[in-house]
Scaffold this motif. Structure first.
Motif, short mmCIF file in Angstrom:
data_model
loop_
_atom_site.label_atom_id
_atom_site.label_comp_id
_atom_site.label_asym_id
_atom_site.label_seq_id
_atom_site.Cartn_x
_atom_site.Cartn_y
_atom_site.Cartn_z
N GLU A 1 2.70 9.44 5.15
CA GLU A 1 2.30 8.07 5.44
C GLU A 1 2.68 7.67 6.85
N LEU A 2 3.90 8.07 7.22
CA LEU A 2 4.42 7.64 8.52
C LEU A 2 3.75 8.35 9.68
N ARG B 1 -0.57 -0.39 9.85
CA ARG B 1 0.10 -1.68 9.83
C ARG B 1 1.61 -1.52 9.88
N THR B 2 2.07 -0.28 9.93
CA THR B 2 3.53 -0.06 9.97
C THR B 2 3.98 0.09 11.42
N ALA B 3 5.24 -0.11 11.58
CA ALA B 3 5.82 0.00 12.91
C ALA B 3 5.96 1.48 13.28
N ILE C 1 7.76 -4.38 4.80
CA ILE C 1 6.36 -3.97 4.78
C ILE C 1 6.02 -3.27 6.09
N ARG C 2 6.51 -3.86 7.17
CA ARG C 2 6.18 -3.34 8.47
C ARG C 2 6.78 -1.94 8.67
N GLU C 3 7.96 -1.83 8.20
CA GLU C 3 8.68 -0.58 8.47
C GLU C 3 8.29 0.54 7.50
N HIS C 4 8.23 0.23 6.25
CA HIS C 4 8.05 1.30 5.27
C HIS C 4 6.66 1.34 4.69
N GLY C 5 5.90 0.36 4.94
CA GLY C 5 4.50 0.42 4.55
C GLY C 5 4.23 0.15 3.08
N SER C 6 5.23 -0.27 2.36
CA SER C 6 4.93 -0.62 0.97
C SER C 6 5.86 -1.74 0.53
N ARG D 1 6.03 10.02 1.92
CA ARG D 1 6.39 9.00 2.91
C ARG D 1 6.16 9.52 4.33
#
Lengths: 672, 539
Positions: free
Chosen positions: B478-479, B446-448, A454-459, B475
């Motif tokens: 998103e990133l 909330r992502t790294a 979740i943290r890395e890819h956001g889903s 993606r």
């Protein structure tokens, strides 16, 4: 006419020679009318033939007893002192002369002419099989080799067939040379009478004139397109002519004058005759027109070539020798094998047609040559050699053609990359392992990993879904693989066949990517649904038990704390620690246990895809290419038969003619 | 009409023309190239050896070149005209291989220098005395032996040329060069040769140039002298050369090898007299020299355009060859772009990696696969282009000048492409790193912090995967945020196109390099015509 045998009455064979085409010729000659009647009593002769000879159609050439008395005496200016002579004498003379002429006589005793091996209808074994192979070769390669290379071979075949149908008892010899070299004078000297007009006007002779010593040559002359009015017969009384029986002599126009029509005629006739006497003179023997245009290309025909240095009366003896040596040197440089020391090759000699010097020797040589009756065969063999040499670039190339195992493997590898076999295998392996670890992993670890994702890819679902795909195979890789394998297969092939191989590969490659797509779909994505091994439930159960133990231990502790259960710290702690340690232990054990099967599973998936792709490629590309290569090999074998197992000198000669290299094999004769 | 007074402008125009002709290069082997090369060589020879020296020095001795077939007795004729054996004669053909020039001792300085025939080395054999024939000619290539004889009239030089039709090719070339240098063409033929095709060709050339021409019918047997010379005259008449002076020399034992090798004086007196008259009578001399010079200059009107046309043909062929390469590579470039747009790179290995990403394959693996796949696409395009070029060039005879295709070229091309594509990858990675470093992260994210490798792999997939990898673009957005992602994709797209074009252009230029090295340009054609028009004005 130089005749050394005083007792040889030339009238003897007068009657029997006039048959067959005698009527036509006489008619034509009479119509022509203008001829130098002084020398040629052909009218008289042919009418005599009609009266005195046995009917047409009887065995020609046989010295029948009746014919000896059929004719009147010898010609007016030709040795009236000659008396009729019998067959035995003729035969002995023939064999003796043949021996003098350095031609191998089959026997030394009396020889009947009709016991000679009849060559009509077929040629000797080797030539026959070579011609057959050439025929086969032309048929096999018509669609692949460009037509002009084959047209020449086809012409050779046609000429062989045409010559074969015609009299094999005759040898057609053409006298060719530059204008003013004395072709016609030599022709007349050989004929013994002035048949062909000689003169100072250059060029003198403008159309080929034929002189046949025996009948039955009409077909041959028709083939040469010599009109009836230009067909002559030698003098009735030419007794020495017995040995020239079967000779048809053609006097050609020049090949180097400003009248180009003459050259065309020479070129046409030279392609059809059995042998050629090239007449050169001291002035012109080094002309480029002769050597570059004729002698070099015809170097392979050395065995059926005479080169005569005429007009030696214009030189001193010493100078004549010098010139003759220089002529030999030039011929050697042209690649013409010289017939000396018993080797097969061109005959070179010096004559003076004007004074008669050397003419008897030439006559003897020609006689021996004619009696051998091998000239048509030798000429055709040389033609086949030349045709083979010309076809050589279409059939032979350096290098060993064919696809070796390495190239096939490389092709399969490239196709495997194109369908992504390795990646698919690795993906399958990883999916399998992941499934196993997920199934057997501790719940806490799984929770942590989920958070990480979740943290890395956001889903929560990291699998990026892709729309429906139509092209699974890498087109460019397939194309490149086919191109490389086609190049590999056509390396070392002659151009036309390399082209054919490439085309076969390209045809096969047309539907290949689609077939590979289909294949990939049919085999299915191994990563999509990995199978579960039998021990999984047990592992999952063990993991569940461990988790339960942890929970059970925890509950127990909690129970003690709130006083539901008797206090006793050790047991619940032990149970919980057992669960906490056992959980990762089970996971770790599973991970270890799954490694091997997962790799095997992945490799299996890769192998299946790779093999399917390789099989597809083999069926569509490699097999057609191999078939094409097989066809080439077959053709090459035919070509080897065409080239034949002739003495190497001839093949070298042919190759030389084709390559146009100056021959340097013989260094024996050099000008001083 | 050219007069032999010095004409500086004319000489300048001719010199300029000469330089233009010398600058013409005909490197491509086309069907008409041998002829054009010969035309060029002849033009150069005539300008260098004859026209320019003659116009510069109108007073120089007349040069009479004795030319003809091998065995026609040229050397014997020269010897007889001189009165001693200066040129080797013999029965072996071809006899004369080194040309011999004979002149009066006082004229020697005209020929000792490099004024005429500058490309021939002078060989000087002073000690060839009356009794002994000159030594064997030195076996030197491109040599000219200069002899002097006081029996020669002043103002005349005789040049014994090699034959025009023997087997020795160098002889033929040298002979035509020498004949081009002549003021007076002396054509020798014989009773048995007078109808040969080759000498008649030369006679027609002489007529075309309107050179001062003499024919000698040599070696005619006594008994037929009347008839043969009648025949010859008829032939000359027919060819429009009826007014050419003819001399007939009977065949004597001396013609072959007997005696001193010299014909009796009576046999050659008429010819010598004619030549001496040309040399000594000013009017005749003027006319003889003038006529040849004018003829040659006039002949330039037709020969130069011919050469210019050959140059144009060369250029056209070069354009055709280059065009084939350009077309093939252009077509492949178009195809590569189409394939890129379709996402053809993301097939096979790369596609499997993509499908497994990020669960089953790492960003590195995905990027590796994509890079390899791109290299394969480019290699395939280059190979296809090469194949097309080979196919087209095979039908062009001119391509032979460019040499065969070196073996193993395909593998080398693959390596070059691999290097270039890896370079692209590095640049792409740097770009991604930079973007990751500078990206403004929304505080609510909330992502790294995204990994540079991931960004690079997603970017590569988004750029090259076409429709299939739309999720990759999403993606990225998103990133990095939508704007940053868009910017990155634009930059990346430019990079892809740049590197693809660079690869294809580099390969195309490699292919064109040998053609460009030949440097076939259209300019010489225009320059030739310009120089000719300058000359025509000066004439």
């Amino acid at each position: 006419m130089v005749n050394v045998e005083g007792d040889a009455g030339p009238g003897a064979d007068g009657g029997r020679r006039r048959r067959g085409d005698g009527d036509r010729e006489s008619g034509a000659d009479r119509g022509d009318g203008r001829a130098d009647g002084r020398g040629i009593d052909r009218d008289r002769e042919s009418s005599r033939g009609r009266e005195g000879g046995p009917g047409p159609g009887s065995e020609q050439g046989r010295p029948g007893p009746g014919s000896q008395h059929g004719g009147p005496g010898p010609g007016p200016e030709q040795g009236g002192d000659r008396v009729p002579w019998d067959d035995g004498l003729i035969a002995r003379r023939v064999s003796r002369r043949a021996a003098v002429a350095d031609s191998p006589p089959e026997e030394t005793g009396p020889r009947e002419e009709d016991t000679l091996p009849p060559l009509g209808g077929h040629y000797g074994g080797p030539l026959r099989s070579r011609l057959d192979a050439l025929h086969e070769l032309v048929g096999l390669s018509r669609t692949r080799v460009e037509s002009e290379a084959l047209a020449e071979a086809g012409r050779v075949l046609d000429e062989a067939a045409a010559r074969q149908r015609l009299s094999s008892r005759h040898t057609v010899i053409a006298i060719a040379g530059a204008t003013g070299s004395g072709k016609s004078t030599l022709f007349n000297a050989l004929a013994g009478v002035p048949v062909s007009e000689t003169g100072l006007r250059r060029p003198t002779t403008s159309a080929p004139i034929a002189l046949s010593w025996s009948e039955g040559a009409a077909g041959l002359l028709d083939r040469l397109a010599v009109p009836g009015r230009l067909r002559r017969r030698p003098l009735a009384g030419g007794a020495a002519d017995t040995e020239l029986q079967g000779l048809v002599l053609i006097d050609l126009p020049d090949h180097d004058s400003a009248v180009t029509a003459h050259r065309d005629q020479v070129d046409r006739v030279l392609g059809l005759v059995d042998a050629v006497i090239w007449v050169v003179d001291p002035e012109k023997y080094a002309d480029a027109a002769l050597h570059e245009r004729y002698l070099r290309p015809l170097a392979g025909h050395a065995e059926v070539t005479f080169v005569v240095l005429n007009q030696i009366d214009r030189l001193g003896t010493e100078a004549a020798d010098l010139v003759l040596d220089d002529l030999r040197r030039l011929l050697d440089e042209d690649g013409v094998a010289l017939g000396e020391h018993g080797e097969p090759g061109a005959t070179v000699l010096a004559v003076s047609a004007l004074t008669g010097d050397g003419v008897p020797e030439l006559r003897d040589m020609v006689a021996g040559f004619v009696q051998e009756r091998t000239a048509p065969e030798r000429r055709l063999a040389a033609d086949v050699d030349a045709a083979a040499a010309r076809l050589r670039p279409a059939y032979l190339a350096d290098g060993r053609p064919g696809l070796d195992e390495r190239a096939r493997d490389a092709f399969a590898d490239r196709l495997a990359v194109a369908v992504g076999a390795q990646a698919a295998g690795e993906a399958a392996e990883r999916v399998w392992r992941r499934g196993a670890i997920r199934a057997c992993g501790t719940p806490w670890l799984r929770l942590y990993r989920w958070y990480e994702r979740i943290r890395e890819h956001g889903s929560t679902d990291p699998h990026l879904t892709t729309p429906a795909e139509d092209e699974l195979t890498a087109r460019q890789r397939v194309e490149q693989a086919v191109r490389i394998v086609a190049d590999e297969a056509s390396r070392g092939l002659p151009t036309p066949w390399a082209q054919a191989v490439r085309e076969a590969a390209a045809r096969g490659a047309e539907g290949l990517p689609e077939a590979l797509d289909e294949l990939t779909v049919t085999i299915g994505d191994a990563a999509a649904r990995p199978p579960r091994p039998a021990w999984w439930p047990a592992a999952v159960l063990a993991q569940v038990v461990m988790t339960l133990l942890q929970i059970f231990g925890a509950l127990w502790l909690v129970g003690q704390i709130i006083g539901l259960v008797e206090p006793g710290l050790l047991p619940p702690v032990l149970v919980m620690v057992g669960g906490i340690i056992g959980g990762p232990l089970v996971e770790w054990a599973c991970e270890g246990a799954v490694k091997g099967p997962a790799r095997r599973y992945g490799q299996e998936a890769e192998r299946r895809l790779r093999e399917a792709a390789a099989a597809c490629g083999r069926a569509r590309v490699l097999d057609p290419v191999a078939a094409e290569l097989m066809r080439y090999r077959e053709v090459r074998e035919q070509y080897a038969t065409v080239v034949g197992t002739r003495p190497s000198a001839r093949i070298v000669g042919g190759g030389r003619a084709g390559a146009g290299r100056p021959g340097a094999t013989r260094t024996g004769i050099r000008g001083r | 009409m050219v007069t032999l007074d010095e004409r500086p402008q004319l000489i300048d125009a001719l010199s300029a023309l000469r330089d233009r002709v010398a600058a013409v290069r005909l490197p491509l082997p086309l069907p008409d190239t041998p002829r054009a090369r010969q035309t060029r060589a002849e033009l150069l020879a005539q300008l260098d050896d004859y026209l320019v020296p003659r116009l510069k020095d109108p007073d120089a001795p007349l040069l009479a070149v004795i030319g003809g077939s091998t065995g026609a007795g040229k050397s014997t004729l020269v010897n007889s005209l001189v009165g001693r054996r200066v040129s080797e004669s013999g029965v072996l053909r071809p006899t004369t291989r080194t040309p011999v020039l004979v002149c009066h001792p006082e004229d020697h300085h005209w020929f000792a220098g490099m004024r005429v025939l500058p490309q021939l080395t002078r060989v000087w054999l002073p000690q060839a005395d009356q009794d002994h024939p000159a030594d064997e000619p030195l076996p030197e290539e491109n040599a000219l032996r200069v002899e002097t004889a006081s029996s020669m009239p002043r103002g005349l030089a005789l040049l014994d040329a090699p034959d025009i039709d023997s087997l020795v090719v160098e002889n033929r070339l040298l002979a035509s060069e020498l004949i081009c240098a002549a003021d007076i063409w002396v054509m020798v033929t014989t009773a048995s040769r007078y109808a040969d095709a080759v000498p008649w060709h030369l006679l027609r050339t002489a007529k075309e140039y309107d050179a001062t021409l003499v024919t000698v019918l040599d070696r005619v047997p006594h008994q037929v002298i009347g008839e043969v010379s009648r025949q010859y005259e008829a032939l000359l008449d027919k060819a429009g050369l009826g007014d050419v002076p003819r001399f007939t020399i009977p065949e004597l034992p001396e013609s072959a090898d007997g005696g001193s090798g010299l014909l009796p004086d009576s046999a050659v007196a008429a010819l010598r007299g004619w030549l001496a008259h040309r040399a000594q009578d000013p009017a005749a001399r003027q006319q003889a020299a003038d006529r040849t010079a004018t003829g040659v200059i006039d002949s330039l009107d037709t020969r130069l355009p011919e050469l210019a046309a050959a140059v144009a043909t060369q250029y056209a062929a070069a354009v055709r060859l280059g065009g084939a390469v350009e077309a093939a590579y252009g077509e492949q470039a178009k195809r590569v772009r189409k394939e890129l747009g379709r996402g053809a790179v993301l097939a096979g290995d790369a596609r499997t990696r993509w499908r497994g990403y990020p669960r089953d394959s790492t960003a590195d693996e995905l990027l590796d696969a994509i890079v390899e796949s791109l290299a394969a696409l480019l290699h395939c395009a280059v190979s296809a282009a090469e194949e097309q070029v080979r196919e087209k060039w095979r039908r062009e005879p001119a391509s032979e000048a460019l040499g065969p295709v070196p073996p193993g070229g395909d593998r080398e091309a693959a390596e070059r492409i691999g290097v270039e594509v890896r370079r692209w990858r590095r640049v792409l990675e740097e770009l991604a790193e930079e973007e990751v470093r500078t990206v403004e992260r929304p505080s609510t994210s909330r992502t790294a912090l995204p990994d540079a490798d991931t960004v690079a792999a997603l970017l590569a997939a988004a750029l090259l995967g076409g429709r299939r990898t739309r999720p990759a673009g999403e993606r990225l957005a998103e990133l990095l945020g939508a704007q940053a992602a868009l910017r990155l994709r634009d930059k990346g797209g430019e990079l892809v196109l740049m590197y693809v074009d660079r690869v294809l252009h580099a390969e195309r230029d490699r292919r064109l390099a040998p053609l460009q090295a030949l440097d076939v340009t259209p300019e010489p054609q225009a320059e030739l015509i310009a120089a000719l028009s300058v000359l025509q004005k000066e004439k």
